[in-house]
Design an enzyme around this catalytic site. Structure first.
Site, PDB file in Angstrom:
ATOM      1  CG  ASP A 134      -7.458   3.796   2.349  1.00 54.02           C
ATOM      2  OD1 ASP A 134      -8.390   3.486   1.564  1.00 54.02           O
ATOM      3  OD2 ASP A 134      -7.303   4.945   2.789  1.00 54.02           O
ATOM      4  CE  LYS A 177      -2.061   1.616   3.665  1.00 49.66           C
ATOM      5  NZ  LYS A 177      -2.963   1.799   4.836  1.00 49.66           N
TER       6      LYS A 177
END
Length: 221
Positions: free
Chosen positions: A138, A120
């Protein structure tokens, strides 16, 4: 959600925010990298408060190494898990100095090899600092993707891969920011603002229920 609906969704999000960007304060790829490492389990507002103290003191890998672990901890102590994050940042800075001439690499593998940097974080840096059409999933993007039917999946990796397949190419670079902003301020975890949502008529959850029921159903995602 079919391709036409997906395109309509991103056209509307684009109209609302033509030039989206991160809410983290940064001036260089390295500052962004540090801010994103700090942002794990922390708010952007809290990170910005910490980096406003840190970056005037040290905003390069060598400067942070010179600041030292204790000095770094002192600067970011308002951030949750600051001890572990400080250690990762110091290790990352050492690698950047020793292996990358003090520069943030543009390659995913090199980014993910840095302590404190997962997929991420690498996606955020590649997208925001270098303009790559990556999508960092997320909790906000995971929620929006599942609620709306845009790219449902059981985990963040599954959602990311589906988004990369279904988001129209011309929207892919900014999709990450549009979806985060939508999840953060409209399609919230609790009491989503469905009646005022610009894409509610395109959303699977909203179309299956009344606004009141949509809020109740949405709060579990």
């Amino acid at each position: 959600m079919n391709p036409t609906t997906r395109r309509q969704m991103f056209e509307r999000l684009q109209a609302l925010t033509p030039e989206p960007t991160t809410e983290l304060d940064y001036g260089t790829p390295f500052e962004l990298l540090v801010a994103v490492i700090l942002s794990a389990q922390a708010t952007d507002k809290g990170v910005n408060k910490a980096t406003a103290k840190l970056f005037p003191q040290a905003n390069t890998p060598q400067a942070i190494l010179d600041l030292g672990l204790d000095g770094l901890k002192q600067a970011i102590r308002t951030i949750g898990l600051y001890n572990a994050k400080a250690e990762n940042i110091i290790k990352t800075c050492r690698i950047l100095v020793e292996r990358h001439a003090g520069e943030v690499p543009r390659e995913r593998a090199a980014l993910e090899a840095l302590p404190g940097v997962g997929r991420k974080t690498a996606n955020v840096v590649l997208n925001t600092a270098f303009g790559e059409p990556t999508i960092a999933v997320d909790t906000h993007i995971f929620r929006v993707s599942n609620r709306t039917g845009l790219a449902p999946g059981k985990n963040v990796n599954e959602v990311e891969q589906r988004l990369l397949k279904v988001v129209p190419r011309e929207f892919r670079r900014d999709a990450h920011h549009w979806l985060i902003l939508h999840g953060r301020y409209v399609c919230t975890a609790r009491a989503p603002k469905c009646p005022d949502c610009a894409i509610n008529d395109l959303c699977d959850t909203y179309r299956r229920a009344s606004p009141h029921r949509a809020r109740r159903a949405g709060s579990t995602v």
